[in-house]
Write a protein that holds these residues in place. Structure first.
Motif, PDB file in Angstrom:
ATOM      1  N   GLU A   1      48.236  69.034 -53.791  1.00 41.96           N
ATOM      2  CA  GLU A   1      47.883  69.530 -55.087  1.00 41.96           C
ATOM      3  C   GLU A   1      46.416  68.915 -55.338  1.00 41.96           C
ATOM      4  O   GLU A   1      46.001  68.174 -54.709  1.00 41.96           O
ATOM      5  N   ARG A   2      45.771  69.321 -56.273  1.00 44.96           N
ATOM      6  CA  ARG A   2      44.489  69.251 -56.903  1.00 44.96           C
ATOM      7  C   ARG A   2      44.648  68.262 -57.969  1.00 44.96           C
ATOM      8  O   ARG A   2      45.027  68.236 -59.004  1.00 44.96           O
ATOM      9  N   SER A   3      43.769  66.894 -57.882  1.00 45.45           N
ATOM     10  CA  SER A   3      43.456  65.950 -58.946  1.00 45.45           C
ATOM     11  C   SER A   3      42.037  65.431 -58.748  1.00 45.45           C
ATOM     12  O   SER A   3      41.483  65.338 -57.714  1.00 45.45           O
TER      13      SER A   3
ATOM     14  N   ARG B   1      38.142  68.385 -58.989  1.00 42.50           N
ATOM     15  CA  ARG B   1      39.594  68.362 -58.706  1.00 42.50           C
ATOM     16  C   ARG B   1      39.985  68.768 -57.002  1.00 42.50           C
ATOM     17  O   ARG B   1      39.639  69.918 -56.795  1.00 42.50           O
TER      18      ARG B   1
ATOM     19  N   LYS C   1      41.984  68.169 -53.060  1.00 42.41           N
ATOM     20  CA  LYS C   1      43.123  67.483 -52.568  1.00 42.41           C
ATOM     21  C   LYS C   1      42.865  65.926 -52.047  1.00 42.41           C
ATOM     22  O   LYS C   1      41.878  65.619 -52.325  1.00 42.41           O
TER      23      LYS C   1
END
Length: 240
Positions: free
Chosen positions: A124-126, A229, A231
């Motif tokens: 997921e991207r953050s 944003r 992985k």
């Protein structure tokens, strides 16, 4: 339980009675009706495996403990380690330490026993700062991964290559630029090992990503924007 008690009495002497009472009470309290079958399997496994096969056996025990005792596993493992050290001699120390360390790595993480390296690749991207918080919430002591040796970097490269099928990608890791303009690990320790990509760091950015290169080569480190944003990779430090 009677068979286990007889077996231990025969093999370990008079100290067995108190030890078996403690094990019986712990197992009954934490695992309920499953104790009888589980203890029989443990007895059989202990009798059969005492040497190099311990690694495989430890994995089964870890899974069994995690499945049957949940959050109580840590306390149970500590008690078992203390009992084993006190009652079974010098050989218990190393074996119980390894068992305790492995059982503290979550089951959905990758664990390399040789490196004592416990990590999870998150797709997921953050942003880097948000990813840092997510790792901390994910597991006790969690942090963005700090690949501070080539062996750890190779382990990450192997795992990510198997998941990405050779495609290029970048993952946030636990390194930032300090006020002295040097890059350090987020726990404050210096980066004594760093596999920078060719020409990096060259963007003047404060955070660091782990980037895949051509297939078959180690991943390398590149400076990047902390607010991008992307992985990331979480790590649970395992004490030596």
């Amino acid at each position: 339980m009677n068979n286990v008690q007889d077996d231990v009495n025969r093999k370990t002497g008079k100290a067995a009675q108190e030890w078996m009472n403690n094990v019986r009470d712990d197992v009954n309290r934490k695992t309920g009706k499953a104790a009888q079958e589980w203890m029989s399997h443990v007895r059989d496994d202990v009798n059969r495996r005492t040497g190099k096969a311990a690694q495989e056996w430890m994995s089964h025990v870890r899974d069994d403990v995690n499945r049957k005792t949940g959050n109580a596993a840590q306390e149970w493992m500590s008690n078992l380690r203390d009992d084993g050290n006190r009652r079974t001699g010098n050989a218990a120390q190393e074996w119980m330490n390894n068992l305790s360390k492995e059982s503290s790595c979550p089951r959905d993480f990758v664990y390399n026993a040789k490196l004592k390296f416990c990590f999870k690749v998150i797709f997921e991207r953050s942003s880097t700062y948000s990813a840092k918080k997510k790792c901390k919430r994910m597991v006790k002591g969690g942090r963005l991964v700090q690949p501070d040796t080539r062996d750890k970097l190779m382990e990450l490269t192997k795992t990510i290559s198997s998941k990405n099928h050779g495609t290029r990608s970048s993952f946030a890791i636990g390194s930032t630029k300090n006020r002295g303009r040097d890059y350090t690990w987020m726990d404050g320790s210096p980066m004594k090992y760093a596999n920078w990509c060719l020409g990096s760091p060259n963007k003047g950015k404060a955070c660091v990503t782990l980037t895949s290169q051509r297939r078959g080569s180690d991943m390398c480190m590149d400076d990047g924007c902390c607010y991008h944003r992307g992985k990331f990779i979480c790590e649970k430090p395992i004490a030596y």
